[in-house]
Design a protein around this motif. Structure first.
Motif, short mmCIF file in Angstrom:
data_model
loop_
_atom_site.label_atom_id
_atom_site.label_comp_id
_atom_site.label_asym_id
_atom_site.label_seq_id
_atom_site.Cartn_x
_atom_site.Cartn_y
_atom_site.Cartn_z
N TRP A 7 -16.01 36.82 23.08
CA TRP A 7 -15.51 36.01 24.19
C TRP A 7 -16.66 35.39 24.97
N GLY A 8 -16.54 34.09 25.26
CA GLY A 8 -17.48 33.44 26.15
C GLY A 8 -17.14 33.77 27.59
N PRO A 9 -17.96 33.36 28.55
CA PRO A 9 -17.73 33.68 29.96
C PRO A 9 -16.39 33.13 30.46
N LEU A 10 -15.75 33.87 31.34
CA LEU A 10 -14.53 33.42 32.01
C LEU A 10 -14.92 32.66 33.27
N SER A 11 -14.30 31.49 33.48
CA SER A 11 -14.58 30.68 34.67
C SER A 11 -13.29 30.50 35.47
N VAL A 12 -13.39 30.60 36.78
CA VAL A 12 -12.25 30.38 37.67
C VAL A 12 -12.68 29.45 38.79
N GLY A 13 -11.74 28.64 39.26
CA GLY A 13 -12.09 27.72 40.35
C GLY A 13 -10.95 26.81 40.71
N THR A 14 -11.30 25.67 41.27
CA THR A 14 -10.29 24.74 41.75
C THR A 14 -10.80 23.31 41.66
N LYS A 15 -9.86 22.38 41.64
CA LYS A 15 -10.18 20.96 41.79
C LYS A 15 -9.36 20.43 42.97
N VAL A 16 -10.03 19.69 43.84
CA VAL A 16 -9.38 19.20 45.06
C VAL A 16 -9.59 17.69 45.17
N VAL A 32 2.42 23.62 35.58
CA VAL A 32 1.44 24.44 34.88
C VAL A 32 1.06 23.71 33.60
N GLN A 33 -0.22 23.53 33.36
CA GLN A 33 -0.69 22.77 32.19
C GLN A 33 -1.74 23.58 31.45
N LEU A 34 -1.58 23.66 30.12
CA LEU A 34 -2.53 24.36 29.26
C LEU A 34 -3.21 23.35 28.35
N GLU A 35 -4.53 23.40 28.31
CA GLU A 35 -5.32 22.52 27.44
C GLU A 35 -6.18 23.41 26.54
N ALA A 36 -6.02 23.27 25.23
CA ALA A 36 -6.70 24.16 24.30
C ALA A 36 -7.20 23.37 23.09
N GLY A 37 -8.24 23.90 22.43
CA GLY A 37 -8.76 23.17 21.29
C GLY A 37 -9.79 23.96 20.50
N TYR A 38 -10.40 23.25 19.55
CA TYR A 38 -11.43 23.78 18.66
C TYR A 38 -12.66 22.90 18.79
N ASN A 39 -13.83 23.52 18.96
CA ASN A 39 -15.08 22.77 19.08
C ASN A 39 -16.08 23.25 18.03
N ALA A 79 -9.83 27.20 26.05
CA ALA A 79 -8.58 27.15 26.81
C ALA A 79 -8.86 26.89 28.28
N LEU A 80 -8.11 25.96 28.85
CA LEU A 80 -8.17 25.66 30.28
C LEU A 80 -6.75 25.69 30.82
N LEU A 81 -6.49 26.59 31.75
CA LEU A 81 -5.19 26.68 32.41
C LEU A 81 -5.30 26.04 33.78
N ARG A 82 -4.40 25.08 34.03
CA ARG A 82 -4.41 24.35 35.29
C ARG A 82 -3.05 24.52 35.98
N VAL A 83 -3.07 24.94 37.24
CA VAL A 83 -1.84 25.20 37.99
C VAL A 83 -1.86 24.38 39.27
N GLY A 84 -0.85 23.54 39.46
CA GLY A 84 -0.75 22.75 40.69
C GLY A 84 -0.27 23.60 41.85
N LEU A 85 -1.19 23.95 42.76
CA LEU A 85 -0.86 24.81 43.89
C LEU A 85 -0.26 24.03 45.04
N LEU A 86 -0.95 22.95 45.44
CA LEU A 86 -0.52 22.06 46.51
C LEU A 86 -0.69 20.63 46.03
N GLN A 87 -0.17 19.68 46.79
CA GLN A 87 -0.40 18.30 46.42
C GLN A 87 -1.88 17.98 46.56
N GLY A 88 -2.54 17.68 45.44
CA GLY A 88 -3.96 17.38 45.47
C GLY A 88 -4.86 18.58 45.32
N VAL A 89 -4.31 19.75 44.98
CA VAL A 89 -5.10 20.97 44.80
C VAL A 89 -4.59 21.72 43.57
#
Length: 238
Positions: free
Chosen positions: A89-98, A32-39, A55-65
């Motif tokens: 609050w700005g828009p909430l985004s959800v998705g995946t990287k494969v 589980v990886q959290l990336e956060a900052g100020y812009n 804030a970007l929360l990234r969770v490794g579900l499978l190898q390569g996903v």
């Protein structure tokens, strides 16, 4: 981005911030990886925008996903004789990287990033409908300490289609410090293209903690005047 690591046996920490040319790096399964900052961004002589924290929360579900959840608190300052602040609050985004494939020779490593921007936000920042965003990220190792990352994106913003691109070269120094130079931009339907460039520094404090700072400015008059960002990437122990 080049993978940042203190020792060869450590799992690589690969962050998607602060650059815009997000490459194909994916959080490994079980992490589980959290990336956060100020812009901060100055759009023009009248409007400045802030986002804190992003804030970007990234969770490794499978190898390569990986699973991705992204959001930010936004603050707009509009100057027209008097200042007006709009915060929420700005828009909430959800998705995946494969991951699509690994690097082999001149063939780059590649991954697809698919996100849905949800109409969950302050009224000023909320889209009317769900807006999909897609990008293809690529990376080529130019040497043991230098790589090239680049991406192409397509999605919808405020109901209109928008194309985007980004490319950066990252050089690693002394195992802990990396420097990158980047160009990126976007073009909405019926709007002039916006092009920007930035320079950033990444410093690996710990094998699972990286801090960063970056600044950039416009390459043409249609783009935001300049921006600044700083933040961190932290991976939870498995």
């Amino acid at each position: 981005m080049l993978p940042a690591y203190a020792q060869q046996e450590q799992e690589e920490l690969n962050a998607d911030r602060p650059d815009n040319s997000q490459g194909p790096g994916i959080v490994s399964r079980g992490y589980v990886q959290l990336e956060a900052g100020y812009n901060y961004q100055k759009l023009n002589d009248r409007i400045r925008t802030y986002a804190y924290p992003t804030a970007l929360l990234r969770v490794g579900l499978l190898q390569g996903v990986e699973l991705r959840v992204q959001g930010a608190v936004k603050d707009s300052v509009i100057e027209n004789g008097t200042s007006r602040h709009v915060k929420g609050w700005g828009p909430l985004s959800v998705g995946t990287k494969v991951r699509l494939w690994e690097e082999s020779g001149w063939r780059p490593e590649a991954a697809i990033n698919a996100m849905l921007v949800l109409p969950v936000a302050h009224e000023l920042f909320k889209p009317d409908n769900v807006e999909p965003q897609f990008s293809l990220g690529f990376s080529n190792a130019l040497s043991e300490t230098m790589d090239l990352s680049y991406n192409l994106g397509y999605g919808w913003t405020d109901g209109e289609p928008q194309r985007s691109y980004g490319a950066n070269i990252t050089k690693q120094f002394m195992d802990k410090v990396s420097l990158y130079l980047e160009v990126f931009g976007n073009k909405g339907k019926g709007e002039p293209a916006e092009h920007q460039a930035d320079l950033g520094i990444l410093y690996l404090l710990l094998p699972n903690l990286q801090v960063d700072i970056a600044a950039g400015r416009r390459l043409n008059k249609a783009a935001p005047h300049h921006f600044f960002t700083t933040g961190l990437a932290f991976r939870l122990p498995r």
